[in-house]
Design a protein around this motif. Structure first.
Motif, PDB file in Angstrom:
ATOM      1  N   PHE A 218      70.971  74.110 -32.579  1.00 48.39           N
ATOM      2  CA  PHE A 218      72.199  73.340 -32.400  1.00 48.39           C
ATOM      3  C   PHE A 218      72.382  72.934 -30.943  1.00 48.39           C
ATOM      4  CE2 PHE A 218      76.774  73.122 -31.509  1.00 48.39           C
ATOM      5  CZ  PHE A 218      77.129  72.110 -32.381  1.00 48.39           C
ATOM      6  N   ALA A 219      72.151  73.862 -30.013  1.00 45.20           N
ATOM      7  CA  ALA A 219      72.290  73.567 -28.586  1.00 45.20           C
ATOM      8  C   ALA A 219      71.299  72.493 -28.148  1.00 45.20           C
ATOM      9  CB  ALA A 219      72.109  74.837 -27.760  1.00 45.20           C
ATOM     10  N   GLN A 220      70.076  72.582 -28.637  1.00 51.31           N
ATOM     11  CA  GLN A 220      69.069  71.569 -28.301  1.00 51.31           C
ATOM     12  C   GLN A 220      69.475  70.208 -28.851  1.00 51.31           C
ATOM     13  OE1 GLN A 220      65.531  73.324 -29.966  1.00 51.31           O
ATOM     14  NE2 GLN A 220      65.049  74.452 -28.091  1.00 51.31           N
ATOM     15  N   ASP A 221      69.982  70.200 -30.067  1.00 49.16           N
ATOM     16  CA  ASP A 221      70.417  68.940 -30.681  1.00 49.16           C
ATOM     17  C   ASP A 221      71.578  68.336 -29.899  1.00 49.16           C
ATOM     18  OD1 ASP A 221      70.285  66.984 -32.869  1.00 49.16           O
ATOM     19  OD2 ASP A 221      72.278  67.785 -33.375  1.00 49.16           O
ATOM     20  N   GLN A 222      72.513  69.184 -29.465  1.00 47.77           N
ATOM     21  CA  GLN A 222      73.644  68.700 -28.667  1.00 47.77           C
ATOM     22  C   GLN A 222      73.167  68.128 -27.341  1.00 47.77           C
ATOM     23  OE1 GLN A 222      76.480  68.084 -29.619  1.00 47.77           O
ATOM     24  NE2 GLN A 222      76.969  69.430 -31.294  1.00 47.77           N
ATOM     25  N   ALA A 223      72.233  68.831 -26.685  1.00 52.97           N
ATOM     26  CA  ALA A 223      71.694  68.355 -25.404  1.00 52.97           C
ATOM     27  C   ALA A 223      70.984  67.018 -25.599  1.00 52.97           C
ATOM     28  CB  ALA A 223      70.744  69.387 -24.818  1.00 52.97           C
ATOM     29  N   ASN A 224      70.211  66.898 -26.662  1.00 52.50           N
ATOM     30  CA  ASN A 224      69.521  65.635 -26.944  1.00 52.50           C
ATOM     31  C   ASN A 224      70.512  64.504 -27.209  1.00 52.50           C
ATOM     32  OD1 ASN A 224      67.010  66.808 -26.616  1.00 52.50           O
ATOM     33  ND2 ASN A 224      66.732  67.201 -28.802  1.00 52.50           N
ATOM     34  N   SER A 225      71.588  64.807 -27.912  1.00 56.93           N
ATOM     35  CA  SER A 225      72.610  63.790 -28.189  1.00 56.93           C
ATOM     36  C   SER A 225      73.272  63.324 -26.904  1.00 56.93           C
ATOM     37  CB  SER A 225      73.672  64.355 -29.141  1.00 56.93           C
ATOM     38  OG  SER A 225      73.131  64.583 -30.403  1.00 56.93           O
ATOM     39  N   ILE A 226      73.565  64.261 -26.012  1.00 53.40           N
ATOM     40  CA  ILE A 226      74.191  63.906 -24.738  1.00 53.40           C
ATOM     41  C   ILE A 226      73.255  63.043 -23.904  1.00 53.40           C
ATOM     42  CG2 ILE A 226      74.992  64.851 -22.529  1.00 53.40           C
ATOM     43  CD1 ILE A 226      76.104  67.246 -24.184  1.00 53.40           C
ATOM     44  N   LEU A 227      71.983  63.468 -23.820  1.00 56.11           N
ATOM     45  CA  LEU A 227      70.996  62.671 -23.063  1.00 56.11           C
ATOM     46  C   LEU A 227      70.822  61.288 -23.660  1.00 56.11           C
ATOM     47  CD1 LEU A 227      68.273  65.351 -22.293  1.00 56.11           C
ATOM     48  CD2 LEU A 227      69.864  64.305 -20.681  1.00 56.11           C
ATOM     49  N   SER A 228      70.790  61.221 -24.969  1.00 60.06           N
ATOM     50  CA  SER A 228      70.622  59.937 -25.656  1.00 60.06           C
ATOM     51  C   SER A 228      71.815  59.017 -25.370  1.00 60.06           C
ATOM     52  CB  SER A 228      70.494  60.165 -27.157  1.00 60.06           C
ATOM     53  OG  SER A 228      70.388  58.938 -27.827  1.00 60.06           O
ATOM     54  N   SER A 229      73.016  59.564 -25.398  1.00 58.23           N
ATOM     55  CA  SER A 229      74.196  58.739 -25.138  1.00 58.23           C
ATOM     56  C   SER A 229      74.256  58.308 -23.670  1.00 58.23           C
ATOM     57  CB  SER A 229      75.469  59.477 -25.530  1.00 58.23           C
ATOM     58  OG  SER A 229      75.682  60.586 -24.706  1.00 58.23           O
TER      59      SER A 229
END
Length: 76
Positions: A62-73
Protein backbone atom coordinates in the motif's frame (compact mmCIF):
# COMPACT_ATOMS: atom_id res chain seq x y z
CA UNK A 1 -4.92 13.93 20.30
CA UNK A 2 -5.32 14.67 16.60
CA UNK A 3 -7.90 13.02 14.36
CA UNK A 4 -5.08 11.22 12.52
CA UNK A 5 -3.83 9.79 15.82
CA UNK A 6 -7.34 8.64 16.71
CA UNK A 7 -7.73 7.03 13.30
CA UNK A 8 -4.37 5.26 13.69
CA UNK A 9 -5.37 3.90 17.11
CA UNK A 10 -8.75 2.74 15.79
CA UNK A 11 -7.11 0.93 12.87
CA UNK A 12 -4.55 -0.68 15.19
CA UNK A 13 -7.22 -1.97 17.54
CA UNK A 14 -9.44 -3.17 14.69
CA UNK A 15 -6.47 -5.16 13.36
CA UNK A 16 -5.57 -6.45 16.83
CA UNK A 17 -9.16 -7.49 17.56
CA UNK A 18 -9.54 -9.24 14.20
CA UNK A 19 -6.23 -11.07 14.65
CA UNK A 20 -7.25 -12.13 18.16
CA UNK A 21 -10.60 -13.41 16.94
CA UNK A 22 -9.19 -15.31 13.95
CA UNK A 23 -6.35 -16.91 15.87
CA UNK A 24 -8.50 -17.76 18.90
CA UNK A 25 -11.16 -19.40 16.72
CA UNK A 26 -8.52 -21.33 14.80
CA UNK A 27 -6.29 -22.45 17.67
CA UNK A 28 -8.17 -22.76 20.95
CA UNK A 29 -10.05 -26.05 21.05
CA UNK A 30 -10.19 -27.19 24.66
CA UNK A 31 -12.24 -25.22 27.15
CA UNK A 32 -12.14 -27.96 29.78
CA UNK A 33 -8.96 -26.66 31.42
CA UNK A 34 -7.94 -23.24 32.67
CA UNK A 35 -4.69 -22.96 30.71
CA UNK A 36 -3.66 -23.07 27.09
CA UNK A 37 -2.20 -26.40 25.96
CA UNK A 38 1.19 -26.55 24.21
CA UNK A 39 -0.34 -27.31 20.79
CA UNK A 40 -2.73 -24.39 21.17
CA UNK A 41 0.13 -22.12 22.20
CA UNK A 42 2.19 -23.16 19.16
CA UNK A 43 -0.81 -22.66 16.89
CA UNK A 44 -1.49 -19.21 18.36
CA UNK A 45 2.13 -18.13 17.95
CA UNK A 46 2.20 -19.35 14.35
CA UNK A 47 -1.15 -17.70 13.58
CA UNK A 48 -0.15 -14.35 15.10
CA UNK A 49 3.21 -14.35 13.31
CA UNK A 50 1.53 -15.22 10.00
CA UNK A 51 -1.14 -12.56 10.48
CA UNK A 52 1.42 -9.87 11.37
CA UNK A 53 3.67 -10.80 8.44
CA UNK A 54 0.73 -10.65 6.03
CA UNK A 55 -0.39 -7.31 7.46
CA UNK A 56 3.15 -5.92 7.13
CA UNK A 57 3.30 -7.03 3.50
CA UNK A 58 -0.06 -5.41 2.77
CA UNK A 59 1.10 -2.16 4.38
CA UNK A 60 4.34 -2.22 2.36
CA UNK A 61 2.49 -2.73 -0.92
CA UNK A 62 0.00 0.00 0.00
CA UNK A 63 2.80 2.44 0.89
CA UNK A 64 4.60 1.71 -2.37
CA UNK A 65 1.38 2.21 -4.32
CA UNK A 66 0.76 5.52 -2.55
CA UNK A 67 4.32 6.69 -3.27
CA UNK A 68 3.94 5.72 -6.93
CA UNK A 69 0.64 7.59 -7.14
CA UNK A 70 2.20 10.72 -5.65
CA UNK A 71 5.18 10.55 -8.02
CA UNK A 72 2.88 9.95 -10.97
CA UNK A 73 0.71 12.95 -10.09
CA UNK A 74 3.81 15.14 -9.66
CA UNK A 75 5.06 14.15 -13.14
CA UNK A 76 1.77 15.00 -14.82
Amino acid sequence: MSEDDKKTFREFFKTYNKMSEVCFDKCVWDFGISSIRNREDRCLNKCVNHYLAANKEIQTVFAQDQANSILSSMNN
